[in-house]
Motif scaffolding. Structure first.
Motif, PDB file in Angstrom:
ATOM      1  N   GLU A  28       0.720  -1.331  -0.157  1.00  0.00           N
ATOM      2  CA  GLU A  28      -0.029   0.072   0.018  1.00  0.00           C
ATOM      3  C   GLU A  28       0.880   1.377  -0.029  1.00  0.00           C
ATOM      4  O   GLU A  28       0.253   2.159  -0.329  1.00  0.00           O
ATOM      5  N   GLU A  29       2.242   1.002   0.423  1.00  0.00           N
ATOM      6  CA  GLU A  29       3.087   2.289   0.421  1.00  0.00           C
ATOM      7  C   GLU A  29       3.222   2.829  -1.097  1.00  0.00           C
ATOM      8  O   GLU A  29       2.982   2.034  -2.128  1.00  0.00           O
ATOM      9  N   LYS A  30       3.223   4.070  -1.032  1.00  0.00           N
ATOM     10  CA  LYS A  30       3.306   4.985  -2.425  1.00  0.00           C
ATOM     11  C   LYS A  30       4.747   5.539  -2.490  1.00  0.00           C
ATOM     12  O   LYS A  30       5.142   6.107  -1.434  1.00  0.00           O
ATOM     13  N   ARG A  31       5.461   5.220  -3.477  1.00  0.00           N
ATOM     14  CA  ARG A  31       6.793   5.913  -3.868  1.00  0.00           C
ATOM     15  C   ARG A  31       6.677   7.281  -4.486  1.00  0.00           C
ATOM     16  O   ARG A  31       5.835   7.231  -5.547  1.00  0.00           O
ATOM     17  N   LEU A  32       7.270   8.105  -4.058  1.00  0.00           N
ATOM     18  CA  LEU A  32       7.144   9.632  -4.582  1.00  0.00           C
ATOM     19  C   LEU A  32       8.593  10.134  -4.765  1.00  0.00           C
ATOM     20  O   LEU A  32       9.489   9.758  -3.877  1.00  0.00           O
ATOM     21  N   GLU A  52      13.870   8.839  -4.538  1.00  0.00           N
ATOM     22  CA  GLU A  52      12.481   8.417  -4.091  1.00  0.00           C
ATOM     23  C   GLU A  52      12.428   8.034  -2.825  1.00  0.00           C
ATOM     24  O   GLU A  52      13.633   7.413  -2.290  1.00  0.00           O
ATOM     25  N   ALA A  54       9.642   5.885   0.038  1.00  0.00           N
ATOM     26  CA  ALA A  54       8.062   5.361   0.286  1.00  0.00           C
ATOM     27  C   ALA A  54       7.334   5.992   1.325  1.00  0.00           C
ATOM     28  O   ALA A  54       7.986   6.432   2.349  1.00  0.00           O
ATOM     29  N   PRO A  57       0.100   5.863   2.666  1.00  0.00           N
ATOM     30  CA  PRO A  57      -1.035   6.516   2.065  1.00  0.00           C
ATOM     31  C   PRO A  57      -1.501   7.547   3.113  1.00  0.00           C
ATOM     32  O   PRO A  57      -2.079   8.845   3.019  1.00  0.00           O
ATOM     33  N   LEU A  60       0.336  10.881   3.733  1.00  0.00           N
ATOM     34  CA  LEU A  60       0.219  11.768   2.603  1.00  0.00           C
ATOM     35  C   LEU A  60      -1.184  12.696   2.522  1.00  0.00           C
ATOM     36  O   LEU A  60      -1.211  13.862   2.044  1.00  0.00           O
ATOM     37  N   GLU A  67       4.100  12.637  -8.619  1.00  0.00           N
ATOM     38  CA  GLU A  67       4.265  11.395  -8.712  1.00  0.00           C
ATOM     39  C   GLU A  67       5.339  10.731  -9.557  1.00  0.00           C
ATOM     40  O   GLU A  67       5.809   9.779  -9.458  1.00  0.00           O
TER      41      GLU A  67
END
Length: 158
Positions: A28-32, A52, A54, A57, A60, A67
């Motif tokens: 579920e982690e989002k890499r930005l 980048e 992680a 959510p 954030l 992104e």
């Protein structure tokens, strides 16, 4: 002996459940993309300035963050960007074609007639931006659209 086997099995099952939960959370982690170094306002963003990271959510929230690193490289920071922090979409802009105070060529075209003069940009702007320009001869302030070549084309009504 059976109690020991039962305890070992329960422990094994508990470890498996923790691993499965951890794997689900990682999915579920989002890499930005984030700055690897501090980036000052007005500074051009280069490839080596971005890394980048992680994020969960829940950290954030509802804010809109950039992104993809391809969106950042070659653009300019509108404000200071700090290492490791996600970058809001409104924190970067296209590089300026015209800088505030620069002398610019001003073009007015109407019905086949073209008039060219020079003025002082009262605001910085990228190609396509509507900026005010002070005519250096008359002192009159007009508005025009910045062209990719750095000239300013006067809009109707200015």
């Amino acid at each position: 002996m059976l109690n020991r086997v039962g305890l070992i099995m329960r422990g094994f099952v508990a470890v498996l459940l923790v691993l499965v939960a951890a794997r689900g959370a990682a999915a579920e982690e989002k890499r930005l993309p984030v700055p690897a170094v501090s980036i000052r306002a007005g500074e051009m963003i280069r490839e080596e300035m971005i890394t980048e990271r992680a994020f969960a959510p829940s950290l954030l929230g509802v804010a809109m963050f950039i992104e993809g690193r391809q969106v950042l490289v070659g653009r300019m920071a509108r404000r200071a960007l700090f290492p490791g922090q996600p970058i809001p979409t409104n924190a970067v802009e296209d590089p300026w074609t015209v800088a505030r105070g620069a002398t610019v060529k001003v073009v007015v075209e109407d019905s086949g007639l073209s008039i060219v003069t020079y003025g002082s940009a009262m605001q910085s702007g990228a190609a396509g931006a509507l900026i005010p320009v002070r005519n250096t001869d008359t002192g009159v302030i007009i508005r025009g659209v910045v062209q990719p070549d750095g000239t300013v084309r006067v809009v109707d009504g200015s």
